[in-house]
Design a protein around this motif. Structure first.
Motif, short mmCIF file in Angstrom:
data_model
loop_
_atom_site.label_atom_id
_atom_site.label_comp_id
_atom_site.label_asym_id
_atom_site.label_seq_id
_atom_site.Cartn_x
_atom_site.Cartn_y
_atom_site.Cartn_z
N VAL A 28 0.85 -1.18 0.00
CA VAL A 28 0.00 0.00 0.00
C VAL A 28 0.89 1.23 0.00
CG1 VAL A 28 -1.76 1.30 1.27
CG2 VAL A 28 -1.91 -1.20 1.11
N ASN A 29 0.56 2.16 -0.87
CA ASN A 29 1.27 3.42 -0.98
C ASN A 29 0.43 4.54 -0.39
OD1 ASN A 29 2.96 5.52 -1.74
ND2 ASN A 29 2.15 5.63 -3.81
N ALA A 30 1.03 5.31 0.50
CA ALA A 30 0.40 6.52 1.02
C ALA A 30 0.68 7.63 0.01
CB ALA A 30 0.97 6.86 2.40
N ALA A 31 -0.21 7.75 -0.96
CA ALA A 31 -0.02 8.65 -2.09
C ALA A 31 -0.64 10.03 -1.82
CB ALA A 31 -0.67 8.05 -3.34
N ASN A 32 -0.40 10.96 -2.72
CA ASN A 32 -1.10 12.24 -2.68
C ASN A 32 -2.17 12.22 -3.77
OD1 ASN A 32 0.10 13.24 -5.21
ND2 ASN A 32 1.99 13.39 -4.02
N ARG A 33 -3.06 13.20 -3.72
CA ARG A 33 -4.20 13.21 -4.65
C ARG A 33 -3.78 13.23 -6.12
NH1 ARG A 33 -6.74 15.99 -0.39
NH2 ARG A 33 -5.92 17.99 -1.01
#
Length: 165
Positions: A19-24
């Protein structure tokens, strides 16, 4: 589902999905996002651009290839930015439940999570851990192992303690 914690680098986990904690914007960034894009190589960004031309909403999840990583998929989630005033906890818990739903759609049996929003987005660590543990324990899924990956010893101990409760 077995819920575990390990100390280490999320990009090195041998699981079906990380899981990647991405930005919008879904175009890479710092922290976990930057590490995943560096480890996965250009295929991850190319897939993000193709699959998410308009980015992804806070609290939502979507997948791409994992490129050069051992995992098959990256499940990108956009956590709320606490520092910027996004303090709706349901957006944070949605990241975990939506990631499990995407994992189920993909047929993933093992998944590795970072602590979403607990880094540069500033979500208080104790609550970020509680949100992760409670949501992962309370969300029905076909995933067999959900692994929380702690980058440092202090976080590992905090998560280990929360899992023991």
């Amino acid at each position: 589902m077995e819920l575990t914690v390990v100390r280490g680098d999320i990009t090195q986990q041998e699981v079906d999905a990380v899981v990647n904690a991405a930005n919008r914007a879904m175009r890479g960034g710092g922290g976990v996002d930057g590490a995943i894009h560096r480890a996965g190589g250009p295929a991850v960004l190319e897939d993000c651009i193709r699959r998410f031309p308009n980015g992804l909403a806070t609290g939502d999840a979507g997948w791409t290839t994992a490129g050069n990583m051992a995992a098959t998929w990256v499940i990108h989630v956009v956590g709320p930015n606490y520092v910027a005033g996004e303090r709706d906890r349901s957006l944070l818990t949605s990241c975990y439940s939506r990631a499990l739903a995407v994992a189920d759609d993909l047929g993933a049996r093992s998944i590795a999570f970072p602590l979403i929003s607990a880094g540069i987005y500033g979500w208080p660590k104790d609550d970020a851990i509680a949100a992760a543990v409670d949501t992962l324990r309370g969300t029905p899924s076909d995933v067999e192992e959900a692994r929380l990956v702690a980058f440092d010893a202090a976080t590992y101990e905090q998560v280990r303690t929360a899992l023991a409760r």
